[in-house]
Design an enzyme around this catalytic site. Sequence first.
Site, short mmCIF file in Angstrom:
data_model
loop_
_atom_site.label_atom_id
_atom_site.label_comp_id
_atom_site.label_asym_id
_atom_site.label_seq_id
_atom_site.Cartn_x
_atom_site.Cartn_y
_atom_site.Cartn_z
N GLY A 13 24.87 49.69 -75.32
CA GLY A 13 26.63 49.38 -74.39
C GLY A 13 26.49 48.62 -73.54
N ILE A 140 24.51 51.20 -66.82
CA ILE A 140 25.21 51.40 -65.86
C ILE A 140 24.22 53.16 -65.03
CG2 ILE A 140 27.16 50.46 -66.49
CD1 ILE A 140 28.57 53.47 -66.98
N ASP A 141 23.81 53.57 -66.30
CA ASP A 141 23.06 55.07 -66.38
C ASP A 141 22.19 54.85 -65.34
OD1 ASP A 141 25.09 55.89 -67.99
OD2 ASP A 141 23.39 57.09 -69.46
N ARG A 176 45.83 70.12 -54.05
CA ARG A 176 45.14 69.83 -55.23
C ARG A 176 43.38 70.29 -55.51
NH1 ARG A 176 49.36 66.61 -58.91
NH2 ARG A 176 50.96 68.20 -60.07
N MET A 183 30.61 58.60 -66.03
CA MET A 183 29.18 59.01 -67.17
C MET A 183 28.10 59.09 -66.76
SD MET A 183 29.64 55.15 -69.77
CE MET A 183 31.91 55.54 -70.79
N GLY A 184 27.20 58.91 -67.86
CA GLY A 184 25.75 59.61 -67.31
C GLY A 184 25.40 60.18 -67.77
N ARG A 288 32.35 51.12 -67.05
CA ARG A 288 31.57 49.60 -68.09
C ARG A 288 31.89 48.09 -67.20
NH1 ARG A 288 28.75 52.35 -72.77
NH2 ARG A 288 30.04 51.10 -73.84
#
Length: 361
Positions: A13, A140-141, A176, A183-184, A288
């Site tokens: 990715g 990114i993780d 609310r 992500m992760g 990303r």
Amino acid sequence: MRLQRIGILTGGGDCPGLNAVLRSIAKPAMAHFNATVVGILDGYEGMVEGRARELTPIDVLGIINQGGTILGTSNKGDPFHFPMGERNNLRIVDSSDQVLDTYRNLKLDVLFTIGGDGTQIIAHKLSATGMNVIGIPKTIDNDLEATDITFGHDSARAVATEAIDRLQTTASAHHRVMVIETMGRYAGWIALGAGVAGGADIILIPEIPFTWDSVFNAVLKRSKGARFSIVCVAEGAKPKDGDISVREVDKKRTDPVRLGGMGELIAKRIEDETGLETRVTVLGHVQRGGSPTAYDRLLATRFGAVALQAASQSQFGVMASLQKNEVVTVPLKDAIGRQRLVPPNSQLVFAARAVGTCLGD
Ligand code: F6P
């Protein structure tokens, strides 16, 4: 070693900072080593299929701030499990010989593999076939144990933090519960980092399985005072009595499992069980895309410079890595297959709890 022909691929990715690495390898390679830089198209798919193009100095001009990758990438091209044909007629074959052929046909002295763990596992296997390979870690993780941080993570965390800031004002206006899914897959670094930075009230990460009751109680308590709640959920979060939420299984992918749906499930259960009006935002690939942060540009540039230096010293089968703020190289064999997870007793978890954040346990 005289570096004459250098190959670079971006695999898996994408993430912000890939072009910055590419630039920091290609510019000095061309300027100082007078080398030809060959960009492999679409990751390992390009190596299997022999798709590549020589880069010129103009190609790498002005790309430090560009997201994505000018070479293209793919998370479906593992040469050792290469997918051929379409879904109903899918065959998985070993195409690693074709990668070696491409490497030889392009007369490469070294191949730089910019990617996450999947990409580096393949790089390690290829180095065993005799190829000169140097890995550069991205995701990114931030889930690679062998480096203190990967580039791309800071940018994704910044996007998620801004999203929480924005959700907070509308959550407050409407009283609310807002669930935001980041992500992760296996590691909750984005959800935890953005959650703490954005002041989320509940943060749910894969490393700390949650109980439904603790989530319901936390939002009910908030509803009596602040009257709104932000629940920041990593896509890989799971309840103690349940499992991760799988969106699809695609055998073509290097990692066949695609996650998704945990945010929606949590929002629905909160509304059903507490009666509080709840909405969900799935951040997805927004995390990303776009420009890398200054931090990611700097880290990416340092990774590239050290990786090229390693190549010039004939150090192959290694990966660039940040260790205590210094970029060094580590053997690929020691770097792969090890996940960097959030330690449940880490200082950031402690700090989150200290300010009253519920971690779901
Ligand atoms: O590994 C990086 C990552 O962004 C994960 O956080 C996410 O689960 C996955 O990639 C998404 O992959 P794809 O782009 O194939 O949907």
